[in-house]
Design an enzyme around this catalytic site. Structure first.
Site, PDB file in Angstrom:
ATOM      1  N   SER A 179       0.832  -1.207   0.000  1.00 32.01           N
ATOM      2  CA  SER A 179       0.000   0.000   0.000  1.00 32.01           C
ATOM      3  C   SER A 179       0.868   1.259   0.000  1.00 32.01           C
ATOM      4  O   SER A 179       1.994   1.263   0.492  1.00 32.01           O
ATOM      5  CB  SER A 179      -0.917   0.014   1.222  1.00 32.01           C
ATOM      6  OG  SER A 179      -1.721  -1.139   1.252  1.00 32.01           O
TER       7      SER A 179
HETATM    8  N1  SAH Z   1      -1.152  -3.753   3.635  1.00 31.55           N
HETATM    9  C1  SAH Z   1      -0.586  -4.581   2.601  1.00 31.55           C
HETATM   10  C2  SAH Z   1      -1.506  -4.530   1.412  1.00 31.55           C
HETATM   11  C3  SAH Z   1      -1.320  -5.581   0.432  1.00 31.55           C
HETATM   12  S1  SAH Z   1      -2.462  -5.513  -0.922  1.00 31.55           S
HETATM   13  C4  SAH Z   1       0.774  -4.038   2.239  1.00 31.55           C
HETATM   14  O1  SAH Z   1       0.994  -2.846   2.425  1.00 31.55           O
HETATM   15  O2  SAH Z   1       1.610  -4.769   1.746  1.00 31.55           O
HETATM   16  C5  SAH Z   1      -3.879  -6.330  -0.256  1.00 31.55           C
HETATM   17  C6  SAH Z   1      -3.695  -7.764   0.156  1.00 31.55           C
HETATM   18  O3  SAH Z   1      -4.983  -8.264   0.489  1.00 31.55           O
HETATM   19  C7  SAH Z   1      -3.154  -8.681  -0.939  1.00 31.55           C
HETATM   20  O4  SAH Z   1      -2.014  -9.335  -0.464  1.00 31.55           O
HETATM   21  C8  SAH Z   1      -4.297  -9.668  -1.196  1.00 31.55           C
HETATM   22  O5  SAH Z   1      -3.871 -10.978  -1.493  1.00 31.55           O
HETATM   23  C9  SAH Z   1      -5.036  -9.625   0.120  1.00 31.55           C
HETATM   24  N2  SAH Z   1      -6.431 -10.042   0.063  1.00 31.55           N
HETATM   25  C10 SAH Z   1      -7.381  -9.746  -0.861  1.00 31.55           C
HETATM   26  N3  SAH Z   1      -8.566 -10.312  -0.550  1.00 31.55           N
HETATM   27  C11 SAH Z   1      -8.351 -10.991   0.612  1.00 31.55           C
HETATM   28  C12 SAH Z   1      -9.178 -11.806   1.437  1.00 31.55           C
HETATM   29  N4  SAH Z   1     -10.454 -12.048   1.157  1.00 31.55           N
HETATM   30  N5  SAH Z   1      -8.632 -12.361   2.535  1.00 31.55           N
HETATM   31  C13 SAH Z   1      -7.334 -12.144   2.855  1.00 31.55           C
HETATM   32  N6  SAH Z   1      -6.498 -11.394   2.124  1.00 31.55           N
HETATM   33  C14 SAH Z   1      -6.999 -10.813   1.008  1.00 31.55           C
END
Ligand code: SAH
Length: 218
Positions: A68
């Protein structure tokens, strides 16, 4: 690591500049700003992207996902802790683990759910290497929440569902907040839901752009 590269990437000046940008964008919480200055974001991305880690942008982390944007991490954290620090927090979408590190620096117990196994493994390793011992990980669809350790004093989701999963609402304590992007691509907004004794109060914060909240696990 090459000394010059390592100084360039991690230099305090580069991080201070990011914090200045965050302040210009309206981030005010000094605890959050302090963490944005201290946490080594470059360790959460591939080496080839490390030189861009202190720009205020999201970056690819593989599997079609992104770390993010620093502003978003700061804003969501600020919204979550505005009325006090919760005892425990559920994070949906561990991704790179960067947001988890911010949460775990403020909150005693963090529970983080990720549906893509290799991302979860990688995040677990980095956060372990950095010395975080207060984060529990689960490979699961966060649409279920994580009932065993709930209810939570706060929930933060880093992926956008079309509608807020009811399990997440039900796993909030009274007074707790859920910070979550909601809506289809191109029309998402960041929402903050506060559970009261009788209802859920929804505030719409600002337009955002997150990866979709997907079902099942990989
Ligand atoms: N805060 C993290 C954001 C990663 S992007 C960072 O800064 O790195 C969002 C993440 O949510 C992705 O890794 C994706 O695989 C995950 N995601 C999407 N839908 C999801 C769900 N239903 N359950 C768990 N994780 C999920």
């Amino acid at each position: 690591m090459n000394e010059r590269i390592s100084i360039g990437v991690t230099s305090q000046r580069t991080r201070d500049r990011l914090v200045e940008q965050l302040q210009e964008l309206g981030i005010k919480d000094q605890r959050v700003l302090g963490l944005m200055r201290r946490i080594p974001r470059h360790l959460f991305v591939a080496e080839a992207l490390a030189s861009r880690a202190y720009e205020n942008n999201s970056l690819p982390i593989g599997h079609g996902q992104t770390i993010s944007q620093p502003y978003m991490v700061a804003r969501m954290t600020e919204l979550l802790i505005e009325d006090g620090l919760p005892e425990n927090v559920l994070e949906v979408g561990t991704g790179s683990g960067y947001q988890s590190s911010v949460l775990a620096s403020l909150i005693p117990r963090v529970f983080s759910v990720e549906r893509i196994r290799p991302l979860q493994e990688q995040a677990k390793k980095i956060l372990g290497d950095l010395g975080f011992r207060n984060i529990n990980f689960k490979h699961s669809d966060g649409g279920w929440g994580w009932k065993a350790y709930g209810p939570y004093g706060g929930i933060l989701a880093a992926a956008a569902p079309d509608e807020i999963p009811v399990n997440l609402l039900e796993q909030l304590t009274i007074g707790a907040k859920l910070v979550i992007p909601v809506g289809k691509e191109g029309q998402q907004v960041l929402q903050r839901v506060t559970r009261t004794k009788t209802t859920y109060e929804v505030e719409t914060i600002e337009p955002v752009s997150f990866v979709p909240f997907l079902k099942g696990r990989l």
